[in-house]
Design an enzyme around this catalytic site. Structure first.
Site: not given
Ligand code: F6P
Length: 535
Positions: A344, A258-259, A375, A504, A205, A199
């Site tokens: 979240e 995002g979620r 199990h 972060k 990452e 987003k």
């Molecule tokens: O973990 C925090 C967060 O901002 C989430 O809300 C989001 O889904 C995720 O990181 C990934 O963010 P992006 O889509 O901006 O890479």
């Protein structure tokens, strides 16, 4: 609202020893505590909520302003106050052309246009008209993203495996190089399409994984890798900086959290896997749940009921976790998906007013599919010291027509577990079992004690005909709205996530130290660990 919380607490004090099973002696209870929406049934009758408590819970929801906040959300008001944003993931799946205004502009045309672009792209890839640099059909897709840019597509592509007729989908999320290495190992860059989904397009990452995968592509197909790339983001200038052609970028607005984003371009891997028609059915299922949420009376409203059960268990009974137990192997990533959606959103301790919450908010959400979980951790569900409300999911019918016996066993196990949690096993029965095993006297009592199940452990069950795209859409939208209703009752903003920021920031500060800079100023534990990890 204070009076309602107190009345609910009083109800609990009077009824906490009551057996759930005694409530089910009332033949009307199932009809009263189970509700259905477009074929999706929610049974909340195996809880210790009686009609008086349910009435109070509904009053609580009304008093918290759920009806007004729901209207505000669907109308595009900026209910995500801390970020100054509307919350309109529902618009991505709405079968509605009436203007929906945000900041003075109708958002519907752009939604329709983006969906049409996604479909043209996905169908082009699936048919081979959008091909690799060498003209080959794409056999594989890698989605690079994390959190909301990963969990939804991972969960849904697995859930819809019987509908796959497109390229294979792979997901790289973790910054651990092992993730990229293991996924890339089995793939041919010449026939692989890479989607960078973020987003913000700044998530470290995702950017790190993208760099690695772009290098891998370059090494495999040469410097011209544009044909192998697409991006999903709200940050179009940043996607351009990565060299991704604008026609390969699928944007969305900041009013999609995002979620909550799998309904739009973040869902591109799902569409590539199952095709545009099934993706539309997935949207239609969610849209149907939206309409139900907006129009069904409180007592028949699935998201409301599920939320009120959640409030009862969390706040009135004081249970700290909830287990999500899909008796559906293809929903094995649903608990992980719901962890982000729920924790979240509602893992907060400060209200919208900036003050500490009066009530505890989001519980820990966890789970695994049945029967595997039986199990593993069900021992604790049945005989552990904590009561953990369970949420079962089960289909009437599996996709494997030739394996009907498997599905019969699956259903029997699911029903057996909710029954066992509720009914338990008495000391008397356990004594008889011990006697039958040949134990007498003290030994019999000791052995019997191990075999007692306290029972009276609550659960809800979601039952549906078959896990189709439509049903999956209903289930996910149901949980989204449950999170919304609970958040309103707790008085929090379910749409921000400030709690992920500090880690972060500190990781940015720690990176140079991991690479050798002085750790002066850090606490002794962190210094000790740095020495171990970098020495
Ligand atoms: O973990 C925090 C967060 O901002 C989430 O809300 C989001 O889904 C995720 O990181 C990934 O963010 P992006 O889509 O901006 O890479």
């Amino acid at each position: 609202m204070t009076g309602l919380w107190e009345q609910l607490a009083a109800n609990r004090a009077e009824t906490s020893e009551r057996k759930i099973v005694s409530l089910l002696e009332d033949s009307a209870r199932f009809d009263q505590f189970a509700a259905e929406a477009d074929g999706l049934l929610l049974d909340a009758s195996k809880t210790n909520i009686d009609p008086a408590a349910l009435a109070l819970l509904m009053e609580l929801a009304e008093a918290a302003g759920v009806t007004e906040k729901r209207a505000a959300m669907f109308a595009g008001e900026k209910i995500n106050e801390t970020e100054g944003r509307a919350v309109l993931h529902t618009a991505l799946r709405a079968d509605d052309s009436a203007p929906l205004m945000v900041d003075g502009a109708d958002v519907r045309p752009a939604i329709a246009q983006t969906l049409a672009r996604m479909e043209a792209f996905a169908e082009g890839v699936r048919e081979g008209t959008i091909a690799a640099q060498n003209g080959a059909r794409f056999t594989d897709v890698i989605n690079i993203g994390i959190g909301g840019s990963n969990l939804g597509p991972v969960m849904a592509t697995l859930a819809l495996a019987p509908y796959h007729d497109g390229p294979r989908c792979h997901f790289i999320s973790n910054v651990d190089g092992a993730h990229a290495a293991d996924i890339l190992q089995g793939l041919n860059p010449e026939t692989t399409l890479v989607i960078v989904a973020s987003k913000t397009f700044t998530t470290i990452e995702t950017m790190t994984n993208a760099e690695t995968v772009l290098d891998w592509l370059g090494a495999g197909v040469g410097p011209e890798i544009g044909a192998h790339l697409a991006a999903v983001s709200t940050a179009l200038e940043l996607t351009a900086n990565m060299g991704i052609a604008p026609e390969r970028v699928f944007g969305f607005a900041d009013w999609v959290g995002g979620r909550y984003s799998l309904w739009g371009p973040v869902g591109l891997p799902i569409m590539l896997a199952v095709g545009a028609e099934d993706f539309r059915a997935f949207l239609a299922g969610a849209g149907a749940m939206d309409r139900h949420f907006v129009s069904a009376p409180l007592a028949r409203n699935l998201p409301m009921l599920l939320a009120l059960v959640g409030i009862w268990h969390r706040n009135i009974c004081g249970y700290g976790t909830r287990a999500v137990l899909p008796y559906d192997q293809r929903l094995s990533r649903l608990p992980a998906y719901l962890q982000q959606l729920d924790m979240e959103s509602n893992g907060k301790s400060v209200g919208l007013n900036g003050a500490a919450l009066a009530q505890k908010s989001g519980p820990v959400v966890w789970g695994e599919p049945g029967t595997n979980g039986q199990h593993a951790f069900y021992q604790l569900l049945h005989q552990g010291c904590d009561v953990i409300p369970a949420e079962f999911l089960i289909a009437a019918e599996g996709h494997e027509a030739g394996l009907a016996q498997h599905h019969a066993l699956l259903k029997a196990n699911c029903l057996a577990q909710s029954e066992a949690l509720m009914v338990g096993r008495s000391l008397e029965t356990a004594m008889q079992i011990a006697a039958d095993l040949g134990f007498e006297g003290e030994a019999q009592a000791r052995q019997a004690a191990q075999r007692v199940f306290a029972g009276n452990r609550p659960s809800v069950t979601l039952a549906y005909q078959k896990l189709t795209p439509f049903v999956l859409g209903q289930i996910i939208a149901l949980y989204e709205h449950r999170v919304f209703v609970e958040g309103v009752i707790w008085g929090i903003n379910s749409f921000d996530q400030w709690g992920v920021e500090l880690g972060k920031e500190l990781s940015n500060a720690l990176l140079p130290m991991v690479l050798g800079a002085s750790a002066e100023g850090k606490d002794a534990s962190t210094r000790g660990l740095l020495a171990k990890l970098t020495g």
